[in-house]
Design a protein around this motif. Sequence first.
Motif, mmCIF file in Angstrom:
data_model
loop_
_atom_site.group_PDB
_atom_site.id
_atom_site.type_symbol
_atom_site.label_atom_id
_atom_site.label_comp_id
_atom_site.label_asym_id
_atom_site.label_seq_id
_atom_site.Cartn_x
_atom_site.Cartn_y
_atom_site.Cartn_z
ATOM 1 N N MET A 48 0.860 -1.202 0.000
ATOM 2 C CA MET A 48 0.000 0.000 0.000
ATOM 3 C C MET A 48 0.885 1.238 0.000
ATOM 4 S SD MET A 48 -3.402 0.609 2.148
ATOM 5 C CE MET A 48 -3.061 1.063 3.805
ATOM 6 N N GLY A 49 0.683 2.099 -0.982
ATOM 7 C CA GLY A 49 1.517 3.288 -1.101
ATOM 8 C C GLY A 49 1.109 4.389 -0.133
ATOM 9 N N LEU A 50 1.990 5.379 -0.041
ATOM 10 C CA LEU A 50 1.713 6.528 0.828
ATOM 11 C C LEU A 50 1.637 7.797 -0.017
ATOM 12 C CD1 LEU A 50 1.680 8.207 3.474
ATOM 13 C CD2 LEU A 50 4.141 7.929 3.580
ATOM 14 N N ILE A 51 0.552 8.538 0.117
ATOM 15 C CA ILE A 51 0.480 9.816 -0.585
ATOM 16 C C ILE A 51 0.249 10.963 0.401
ATOM 17 C CG2 ILE A 51 -0.201 9.253 -2.963
ATOM 18 C CD1 ILE A 51 -3.063 9.430 -2.202
ATOM 19 N N VAL A 52 0.857 12.114 0.054
ATOM 20 C CA VAL A 52 0.593 13.336 0.813
ATOM 21 C C VAL A 52 -0.252 14.219 -0.086
ATOM 22 C CG1 VAL A 52 1.606 15.384 1.887
ATOM 23 C CG2 VAL A 52 2.771 13.172 2.087
ATOM 24 N N GLN A 53 -1.401 14.649 0.415
ATOM 25 C CA GLN A 53 -2.280 15.523 -0.363
ATOM 26 C C GLN A 53 -2.388 16.861 0.334
ATOM 27 O OE1 GLN A 53 -6.083 13.419 -0.497
ATOM 28 N NE2 GLN A 53 -5.413 12.360 -2.343
ATOM 29 N N LYS A 54 -2.348 17.941 -0.436
ATOM 30 C CA LYS A 54 -2.517 19.261 0.161
ATOM 31 C C LYS A 54 -3.710 19.959 -0.478
ATOM 32 C CE LYS A 54 -1.848 23.910 -0.140
ATOM 33 N NZ LYS A 54 -1.961 24.861 -1.259
ATOM 34 N N TYR A 55 -4.591 20.498 0.351
ATOM 35 C CA TYR A 55 -5.758 21.229 -0.142
ATOM 36 C C TYR A 55 -5.625 22.693 0.256
ATOM 37 C CZ TYR A 55 -7.763 16.673 -1.131
ATOM 38 O OH TYR A 55 -7.979 15.420 -1.638
ATOM 39 N N GLY A 56 -5.678 23.596 -0.733
ATOM 40 C CA GLY A 56 -5.478 25.033 -0.501
ATOM 41 C C GLY A 56 -6.729 25.711 0.053
ATOM 42 N N GLY A 57 -6.576 26.987 0.377
ATOM 43 C CA GLY A 57 -7.626 27.757 1.050
ATOM 44 C C GLY A 57 -8.981 27.711 0.378
ATOM 45 N N SER A 58 -9.019 27.879 -0.962
ATOM 46 C CA SER A 58 -10.329 27.912 -1.614
ATOM 47 C C SER A 58 -10.980 26.525 -1.621
ATOM 48 C CB SER A 58 -10.207 28.460 -3.043
ATOM 49 O OG SER A 58 -9.217 27.741 -3.732
ATOM 50 N N SER A 59 -10.170 25.480 -1.494
ATOM 51 C CA SER A 59 -10.709 24.112 -1.485
ATOM 52 C C SER A 59 -11.390 23.770 -0.158
ATOM 53 C CB SER A 59 -9.589 23.094 -1.722
ATOM 54 O OG SER A 59 -8.850 23.427 -2.867
ATOM 55 N N VAL A 60 -11.087 24.553 0.885
ATOM 56 C CA VAL A 60 -11.666 24.274 2.213
ATOM 57 C C VAL A 60 -12.358 25.531 2.758
ATOM 58 C CG1 VAL A 60 -10.048 22.421 2.834
ATOM 59 C CG2 VAL A 60 -9.395 24.794 3.288
ATOM 60 N N ALA A 61 -12.923 26.332 1.810
ATOM 61 C CA ALA A 61 -13.418 27.663 2.184
ATOM 62 C C ALA A 61 -14.642 27.646 3.092
ATOM 63 C CB ALA A 61 -13.714 28.471 0.921
ATOM 64 N N SER A 110 -4.676 24.168 4.274
ATOM 65 C CA SER A 110 -4.475 25.600 4.498
ATOM 66 C C SER A 110 -5.609 26.130 5.364
ATOM 67 C CB SER A 110 -4.529 26.353 3.169
ATOM 68 O OG SER A 110 -3.451 26.017 2.361
ATOM 69 N N ALA A 111 -5.496 27.402 5.707
ATOM 70 C CA ALA A 111 -6.583 28.076 6.411
ATOM 71 C C ALA A 111 -7.770 28.230 5.457
ATOM 72 C CB ALA A 111 -6.099 29.443 6.881
ATOM 73 N N MET A 112 -8.980 28.309 6.010
ATOM 74 C CA MET A 112 -10.187 28.375 5.184
ATOM 75 C C MET A 112 -10.262 29.687 4.390
ATOM 76 S SD MET A 112 -12.869 26.908 8.012
ATOM 77 C CE MET A 112 -14.358 27.138 7.044
ATOM 78 N N GLY A 113 -10.483 29.565 3.080
ATOM 79 C CA GLY A 113 -10.695 30.739 2.232
ATOM 80 C C GLY A 113 -9.632 31.805 2.418
ATOM 81 N N LYS A 114 -10.081 33.012 2.698
ATOM 82 C CA LYS A 114 -9.144 34.134 2.828
ATOM 83 C C LYS A 114 -8.819 34.438 4.286
ATOM 84 C CE LYS A 114 -9.784 36.142 -1.649
ATOM 85 N NZ LYS A 114 -8.810 35.190 -2.172
ATOM 86 N N THR A 115 -8.890 33.411 5.133
ATOM 87 C CA THR A 115 -8.655 33.606 6.568
ATOM 88 C C THR A 115 -7.317 34.290 6.858
ATOM 89 O OG1 THR A 115 -9.972 31.675 7.086
ATOM 90 C CG2 THR A 115 -8.407 32.374 8.763
ATOM 91 N N VAL A 124 -2.745 17.323 8.765
ATOM 92 C CA VAL A 124 -1.687 18.196 9.283
ATOM 93 C C VAL A 124 -1.939 19.660 8.906
ATOM 94 C CG1 VAL A 124 0.798 18.696 9.129
ATOM 95 C CG2 VAL A 124 0.002 16.316 9.139
ATOM 96 N N ALA A 125 -1.711 20.553 9.856
ATOM 97 C CA ALA A 125 -1.831 21.990 9.590
ATOM 98 C C ALA A 125 -0.639 22.444 8.757
ATOM 99 C CB ALA A 125 -1.870 22.755 10.906
ATOM 100 N N GLY A 126 -0.915 22.997 7.581
ATOM 101 C CA GLY A 126 0.171 23.497 6.746
ATOM 102 C C GLY A 126 0.727 24.798 7.298
ATOM 103 N N PHE A 127 1.861 25.239 6.740
ATOM 104 C CA PHE A 127 2.317 26.631 6.902
ATOM 105 C C PHE A 127 2.958 26.931 8.257
ATOM 106 C CE2 PHE A 127 0.305 31.103 7.646
ATOM 107 C CZ PHE A 127 1.292 31.805 6.978
ATOM 108 N N GLN A 128 2.951 25.949 9.186
ATOM 109 C CA GLN A 128 3.434 26.272 10.536
ATOM 110 C C GLN A 128 4.427 25.255 11.063
ATOM 111 O OE1 GLN A 128 0.381 24.590 13.539
ATOM 112 N NE2 GLN A 128 -0.797 25.962 12.246
#
Length: 409
Positions: free
Chosen positions: A1-14, A40-45, A132-136
Motif C-alpha cells: 500500500m503506497g503513501l500519498i501526501v495531499q494538500k488542499y489550498g484555502g479555496s478548497s476548504v473555504a 491551508s486556512a479556510m478561504g481568505k482567513t 496536518v496543519a500546513g504553513f506552521q
Amino acid sequence: MGLIVQKYGGSSVADAGRIANVARRVAEHARDHQVVVVVSAMGKTTDGLISLAQQITPTPDAREMDMLLATGEQVTIALLTMALQALGLPARSFTGPQCGLRTDTDHTRARITRIAAERVRQALDAGEIAVVAGFQGLSEADEITTLGRGGSDLTAVALAAALKADLCEIYTDVDGVYTADPNIVPDARKLARITYDEMLEMASLGAKVLQSRSVEFAKKYAVPVHVRSTFKANAGTLVTKEEQGMEEVVVTGVTHDRGQAKISILRVPDRPGIAAQVFGAIADKGIVVDMIVQNISRDGYTDMSFTVPRGDYTRAVAALEDVARTVGAQGLVHDERVAKVSILGVGMRSHFGVAVRMFAVLAREGINIQMISTSEIAISCVIEDKYAELAVRALHDDFELGRARGAAV
Ligand code: ADP
Ligand code: ASP
Ligand code: MG
C-alpha cells in the motif's frame, strides 16, 4: 500500500460544504493508500488575520504575527478530521509543532530545519489518516513559526520527502499548471509536465500556483509533485525532473508579478563601497531586493534602480532616505506600482533570439521596458503595472502558447 501526501489550498476548504467535499475525496484515496492530508486556512482567513493585525498596529511583532497566523490552519485540521470521522474513517489532526516540523527562528518566513515525523508515522501505522496543519512549525527556540505565504505547499512537499511518500498531490482551484495564469489568459493551456527548474522560475516570477520554496524542496529531494483540481477528477500537471525532448519547446510559459515597486537613487557618487552601503541598509531591514540596474557612470556619479516587493516598499524608502543623505546622493524617485512580466522555458538555453522577440512584442503594444533581467531559462521585464495583463496576453499569443502543442494535454 503506497503513501500519498495531499494538500488542499484555502479555496478548497473555504466553507463546511467544501471541507465535506475534501473529506469525500480523501476517503476515496484512503481505500488503497496511507494518506497524509495537509490543509491551508479556510478561504481568505490568512488575509483577514493580517488585516486584523494591521488594524491594531502597522508594525506587528513577528512572533505575535506567527502566533496569530497559525490559528487559521488549526481550525481547518479540526474540521476536516471531524468530517472524515463522520464518514466513519479513523483520522487524527496534528499542528505543525505536533508533527515535528522544526524551523529556524526567522518568524513569518521560517525555513524548515528538520522533520521528526514519528507521530504522523505512528498514526499512519495505526491505520489513521493524518491531517496536518500546513504553513506552521516550531522553531529551535520552541516558538511557533510560519513558513511564508503559500507555505502549506512547503509543508506538504517536506512531509512527502520526510515520509518518503510515493507522491505529493497539490489540490487547488485550477486543474494544473498552465502556460499563463488561466484567470488572466483564457487561451492558456494546461501543461502535462513541467520541469522542477521551470516550475521554480514560474513560481518565483509570480505564478502563485506553487510556493517557490516548495518547488526548491521538491527538486532537492526529488519529490514528484502532481498539481490538480479539488473539484474535478481529471489529471493535472506533473512537476518532474527534465526528460529528453523537453528542450524542444522554447518558451513554456508567461508569468507576471504585480506586487512589485521600483526605487531609484539618483546621482550616487560612483566609488567602491557605495552599493554595499545602499543594499546593506535594505538587507538590514530583512527586505529582499529583486532586480538591480546601475547606469554607467557620468562625471563620477551614477543612478541605481531596483525593485522590492510592494509590501516592503514604505520601509525600503524610509531606510534609503537616510542612506541617500549619508552617501551624498541627489535623492530618490520611486514608483509604488510596477509589474514584472517574464517568459521562461528550459529550451531557452539552446535557442537564440528569444529576448529580442519578447522586446519586439512589448514595443508593438507600446509598452516601455523599464528594467530587464535574465537567467539561463527566463527573461523578465519591469513595466508599468497597468500594462501587465496586456503584456502577458500579447506574449502568450506571439509565442503561440495557446495553440495545440506536444507538451500540452
Ligand atoms: P491555493 O489556495 O489552493 O494554494 P493559490 O491561489 O495559491 O491556490 O494558487 C492557485 C492560483 O494560481 C490559481 O487560481 C491561478 O489564478 C494562479 N496561477 C497563476 N499562474 C498560474 C499558472 N501558470 N497556472 C495555474 N495557475 C496559476
Ligand atoms: N494560509 C497560508 C497563506 O494564505 C498558507 C497557505 O495557504 O499555503 O498564505
Ligand atoms: Mg497557494
